[in-house]
Design a protein around this motif. Structure first.
Motif, short mmCIF file in Angstrom:
data_model
loop_
_atom_site.label_atom_id
_atom_site.label_comp_id
_atom_site.label_asym_id
_atom_site.label_seq_id
_atom_site.Cartn_x
_atom_site.Cartn_y
_atom_site.Cartn_z
N ASN A 132 36.34 41.30 47.43
CA ASN A 132 35.08 40.50 46.88
C ASN A 132 35.11 39.13 47.71
O ASN A 132 35.25 38.07 47.24
CB ASN A 132 35.27 40.16 45.29
CG ASN A 132 35.10 41.55 44.68
OD1 ASN A 132 34.58 42.30 44.25
ND2 ASN A 132 36.05 41.96 44.04
N GLN A 133 35.13 38.68 48.99
CA GLN A 133 35.14 38.46 49.77
C GLN A 133 33.46 37.68 50.53
O GLN A 133 33.21 36.94 50.66
CB GLN A 133 35.08 38.63 51.22
CG GLN A 133 37.15 39.41 51.45
CD GLN A 133 38.07 39.16 52.67
OE1 GLN A 133 37.06 39.88 53.14
NE2 GLN A 133 38.92 39.45 53.32
N THR A 179 32.30 35.57 38.34
CA THR A 179 32.99 34.82 38.99
C THR A 179 33.94 34.49 39.26
O THR A 179 35.76 35.43 39.49
CB THR A 179 33.09 33.27 39.38
OG1 THR A 179 30.46 33.95 39.67
CG2 THR A 179 33.55 33.17 40.85
N LYS A 180 34.66 33.88 37.38
CA LYS A 180 35.66 33.81 37.87
C LYS A 180 37.09 35.43 37.61
O LYS A 180 38.17 35.77 37.75
CB LYS A 180 36.17 32.66 36.33
CG LYS A 180 36.09 31.47 36.96
CD LYS A 180 36.01 30.47 35.51
CE LYS A 180 35.50 28.61 36.01
NZ LYS A 180 35.49 27.93 34.52
N ASN A 185 41.42 35.04 42.83
CA ASN A 185 42.69 35.79 42.45
C ASN A 185 43.56 35.26 41.17
O ASN A 185 44.38 34.22 40.83
CB ASN A 185 43.48 36.55 43.68
CG ASN A 185 42.97 37.60 44.09
OD1 ASN A 185 42.63 37.94 43.48
ND2 ASN A 185 42.73 37.41 45.67
N THR A 186 43.39 34.86 40.19
CA THR A 186 44.49 33.95 38.89
C THR A 186 44.44 35.12 38.05
O THR A 186 44.79 36.69 38.27
CB THR A 186 43.03 33.45 38.12
OG1 THR A 186 42.01 34.16 36.94
CG2 THR A 186 42.87 32.20 39.33
N SER A 187 45.62 34.67 37.18
CA SER A 187 45.99 35.69 36.22
C SER A 187 44.79 36.50 35.33
O SER A 187 45.50 37.21 34.77
CB SER A 187 47.54 35.06 35.31
OG SER A 187 46.48 33.88 34.36
N SER A 188 44.07 35.11 34.91
CA SER A 188 42.98 36.33 33.54
C SER A 188 41.77 37.15 34.61
O SER A 188 41.00 37.01 33.65
CB SER A 188 42.57 34.85 33.02
OG SER A 188 41.87 34.06 34.32
N SER A 189 42.27 37.20 35.72
CA SER A 189 41.10 37.93 36.33
C SER A 189 41.35 38.99 36.50
O SER A 189 42.38 39.91 36.29
CB SER A 189 41.02 37.42 38.27
OG SER A 189 40.93 36.27 37.95
N ILE A 190 40.59 40.65 37.02
CA ILE A 190 40.39 41.67 36.97
C ILE A 190 41.72 42.13 38.27
O ILE A 190 41.90 41.39 39.02
CB ILE A 190 39.67 41.90 36.87
CG1 ILE A 190 39.43 43.69 37.01
CG2 ILE A 190 38.96 41.88 38.00
CD1 ILE A 190 38.35 44.49 36.95
#
Length: 895
Positions: A132-133, A179-180, A185-190
């Motif tokens: 998702n760039q 967006t999040k 790229n976070t621990s809560s992201s897909i």
């Protein structure tokens, strides 16, 4: 543009003139002089220009290409958004309603108010990383789109304007959970998945998917080297060179007829690659533990041969990313999106019910529908309604909206579900569906659109409008309410029409409006009018206006039905008065934020504010009792013990007058309206005629209310001094009149009859200019009735002669916007009469009160009136024939 582009940016409030109010930005920041000095040294991006507010001297910025106005320098970045941390610290306080919990912050605001990224793989089997760039973000740059306001009495389709986003596009919005969840790229992201083209195992294709030929020893299977699906030789006979890596691509390879169309158009990465796993997955993964994609051109398969949930999830994610890339450049739509809607939509929507794939499926579906809206292609929405499992699909979407919890995933999925619902309930699309269905079979079109449960959807989106953790979800939910209110109105009108046709005493559909009031829905929307987010404010105002207007229309229809069949109990669950809605709006303090909208340099934003205000006051214009002269007012002698509330309700217009007084008392609204209707808008240029006419209508309703209360206060006499309620009311009226005098309202009104831009337009037409003059006449009449000073100011500007001249024009003998009962010239004649009476009163006071006066004034007034043709006009009117059988028109003729 009337269509809403996913990358739509929009203007902010600018050029405020009231009390130095230049807060046009959502975050409420105000530039200080030190900040302004440092910003002047920062270079502007292309197309941007720095301009200065003539009132405050503050700088603002304009993008002439994208038509964006911003108080903030476009190169500056917003400070870190601490919304999440604030929400966590905030105590769980507020008010519970039938639709959800209104947070304390929203109640406090009301209280204060009242006081281009394509696939980068080198081959069809190369890894496609879903990183998702693309720069396109959910929510922030894809606000709910613009819809055109229209009404069709024949079809019962009623749509209301959904304004474009008025958020500062130069801001970096991080308030949407989509967006999040989907891009960061976070621990809560897909979980990010790699997509590989699935080489379809032979056993999954017993027949050619193109021509249905059964495979056998003589009819062999062949793989297309683009989509890797299985076809017969006749349906994959093309050989083309593909720009992919690998030895097998050094020579022409086999492609199917469908993919060949894409290849010839230069689209080597066809979206059909995602379609094969979406269509072939059967939900059983027990035997699919060791599947081999089959790299290169030779392919291969595992012993079991199948498609897993992981393949489906990767395909949905990659498809979403490709659709988002097309959103950035919609001109490539016809080249990139070649899969028919009746194939692609069911392939996506079947995965909405699975916990493993629903978050990716709803994202793909919402992006596809948004893209269809951008290019004005409604086939994707139509495919959702016409597929065999349509009712189940709508149920799945609403289930996603009803997820419990406040995790990033939950809020992101709910955002996408609300976004999807918005496009599915667009009034234009529903009208097309009904027309298409009725062309096939009578009644089928209505069956199609009724697959969406409007009541359930309204309850869900109303609940989400209180979700402070996701402003983007609030925006989409508020926009959905506008569409759903219009659809609720259409269904209720159809039910009333059917009951009238059949003579039934029951309605097959009950409107949601009663529940909207009784369970607190109107209070929720009213609290959103004070929201810090300008998009949410605008959508909430539009939804409230729509609710008021549809309630009035439905009550008229129900009244006709009850009178025709003598059934008083019918529609009891739908019976809701507009006064109940307006009372709730006023008590929530939803009138004060109008000032910012009316002062906006964007006509679309100002129109939203005018539409909202007019919906509150409209009966004061259309009801003959609302525009009576003080000499017509019945029972002018008010009982000393009577309260203003009881007096105001004597003619049934008390609620509307209360709303008018709230507007008159709100800081800056009268000033904003005066600037709006003025010919000289402080260097901003003259506003559009329709906008000026709408502003003058609101001024007319407010000033007629001031005139009404002024006459009642004078009738109270000295007894008013001992009554606190009447004393407070008198103070409000006096302050409003002083404010109008300070804004030089008389000069503005006189200009309405002397402006060359208005005089050049044919008055016989039902034009905005003739409506503007009529409303200006109502304002003149009301103000002249309140004070002889106003009358004197109007006398000195030669207004009487202009009013008489306009009234003598037969073009103004036509019916007015107030209704069939009044002609446009009536307002002008009453204004003339009131000015002359008040003028003579002041002259007589001067003569008999011992004050010095110019004795030529009475003669000048008389000569001015005679020269304007007052005697021939009066003679014509007195000699005109009255049709006593036409009660509506004869009332206006007598007046």
């Amino acid at each position: 543009t009337s269509s809403v582009v996913a990358t739509t940016t929009s203007s902010t409030f600018a050029n405020s003139y009231s009390n130095g109010n230049t807060n046009g930005h959502d975050n409420g920041s105000q530039f200080q002089s030190s900040t302004l000095t440092s910003e002047e040294d920062i270079p502007l991006p292309p197309n941007w220009e720095r301009m200065y507010d003539k009132t405050s001297g503050k700088a603002f910025y304009v993008d002439h290409v994208n038509q964006i106005t911003s108080w903030e320098h476009p190169s500056m970045k917003n400070k870190n958004n601490d919304t999440d941390s604030m929400i966590k610290k905030e105590a769980k306080e507020g008010m519970a309603t039938g639709f959800g919990f209104i947070p304390k912050t929203a109640l406090d605001r009301s209280s204060r108010s009242n006081n281009n990224n394509n696939n980068s793989s080198n081959g069809p089997n190369a890894t496609r990383r879903n990183n998702n760039q693309t720069k396109w973000k959910y929510g922030s740059s894809n606000p709910p789109p613009t819809a055109t306001s229209s009404f069709s009495s024949s079809s019962g389709i009623h749509t209301f304007p959904i304004t474009p986003s008025i958020t500062n596009s130069s801001s970096s919005h991080n308030d949407d959970m989509s967006t999040k969840y989907y891009t960061q790229n976070t621990s809560s992201s897909i979980q990010q998945l790699d997509f590989n083209v699935v080489k379809v195992p032979d056993r999954l294709r017993p027949a050619c998917p193109s021509c249905d030929t059964i495979f056998s020893l003589s009819k062999r299977r062949h793989h297309c080297r683009v989509c890797e699906d299985v076809f017969c030789d006749a349906c994959s006979s093309r050989r083309v060179m593909l720009p992919f890596d690998g030895e097998q691509y050094s020579k022409p390879v086999r492609v199917c007829d469908t993919c060949n169309i894409d290849v010839e158009a230069g689209n080597f990465y066809s979206m059909r690659r995602y379609l094969t796993p979406l269509q072939l997955f059967d939900g059983d993964e027990d035997d699919y533990d060791d599947y081999d994609y089959g790299g290169g051109g030779g392919g291969g398969s595992n012993a079991n041969g199948g498609v897993t949930t992981t393949h489906v999830a990767a395909a949905l994610s990659a498809l979403s990313q490709d659709l988002e890339a097309v959103l950035l450049d919609s001109t490539s739509f016809s080249e990139k999106v070649t899969i028919p809607a009746d194939i692609l939509v069911p392939a996506i929507s079947r995965y909405l019910q699975s916990d493993e794939t629903s978050d990716r499926a709803i994202r793909a579906l919402s992006t596809l529908l948004a893209l269809g809206s951008v290019v004005s292609d409604h086939t994707f929405v139509t495919a959702v309604y016409t597929q065999p499992e349509a009712k189940s699909v709508f149920d799945d979407i609403l289930k996603l909206l009803e997820w419990s919890g406040s995790s990033t995933k939950t809020l992101a999925v709910q955002e996408q579900a609300a976004r999807t619902l918005f496009y599915l309930t667009d009034a234009k699309v529903i009208a097309e569906l009904i027309e298409m269905g009725e062309a096939r079979t009578h009644g089928w079109g209505h069956i199609l659109v009724e697959r969406c449960d409007v009541h359930r959807a309204l309850r869900s989106v109303l609940d989400h409008t209180t979700q402070n953790a996701s402003p983007s979800l609030q925006r989409w939910s508020a926009a959905c309410i506008c569409n759903l209110v219009a659809e609720d109105y259409r269904r209720a009108c159809d039910a009333i029409n059917d009951a009238m046709t059949m003579g039934s005493n029951e309605l097959k559909y009950e409107s949601f409006n009663m529940e909207l009031v009784s369970a607190g829905g109107v209070m929720i929307l009213s609290s959103l009018v004070s929201s810090h987010d300008s998009d949410t404010r605008s959508h909430a105002m539009t939804a409230l206006s729509a609710t008021i207007e549809t309630t009035r229309e439905m009550n008229i229809r129900l009244g006709v039905l009850k009178e025709a069949y003598g059934i008083q109990s019918i529609g009891e669950n739908s019976a809701c008065t507009d006064t109940a809605i307006i009372d709730a709006i006023v008590s929530a303090g939803a009138c004060s934020p109008l000032t910012q909208l009316l002062l906006s340099a964007d006509d679309t934003v100002a129109t939203t504010g005018c539409s909202f205000a007019k919906s509150l006051l409209y009966p004061l214009l259309t009801n003959p009792l609302g525009s009576e002269l003080p000499s017509y007012h019945r029972f002018l002698s008010v009982t000393p013990n009577s309260s203003p509330l009881s007096v105001g309700q004597e003619d049934g217009l008390g609620t509307y007058r209360n709303a008018a007084m709230q507007l008159a008392s709100s800081d800056g609204i009268l000033s904003a309206l005066t600037h709006l209707v003025s010919d000289n808008n402080h260097g901003m240029g003259i506003r559009s005629m329709n906008l000026r006419r709408a502003g003058m209508d609101i001024l007319a309703a407010i000033t007629m209310t001031l005139s009404f209360w002024d006459s009642k206060i004078k009738a109270m006499g000295t007894s008013m001094e001992s009554n606190a309620d009447w004393g407070e009311l008198k103070q409000q009226v006096d302050l409003a009149l002083v404010s109008l005098e300070e804004e030089e309202i008389c000069e503005t009104l006189a200009a309405a009859f002397s402006s060359t831009s208005i005089n050049s337009i044919n008055t016989s037409r039902d034009s905005a200019s003739s409506q503007l003059r009529e409303s200006a006449s109502l304002v003149i009449c009301a103000l002249a009735a309140c004070s002889t000073d106003f009358a004197s100011s109007l006398l000195s500007s030669n207004t009487v002669a202009r009013l008489i001249s306009a009234a003598a024009d037969d073009g103004y003998a036509t019916a007015s916007t107030r209704g069939e009962w009044a002609s446009r010239r009536l307002a002008m004649l009453e204004a003339t009469a009131m000015i002359m009476v008040q003028g003579w009163k002041k002259i007589q006071t001067q003569l008999y009160g011992g004050q010095e006066s110019n004795n030529s004034v009475p003669l000048e007034l008389l000569l001015e009136s005679l020269d304007a043709g007052i005697i021939p006009l009066i003679s014509r009117l007195i000699d005109s024939r009255l049709d006593l059988n036409d009660q509506e028109n004869v009332y206006g003729d007598i007046r």
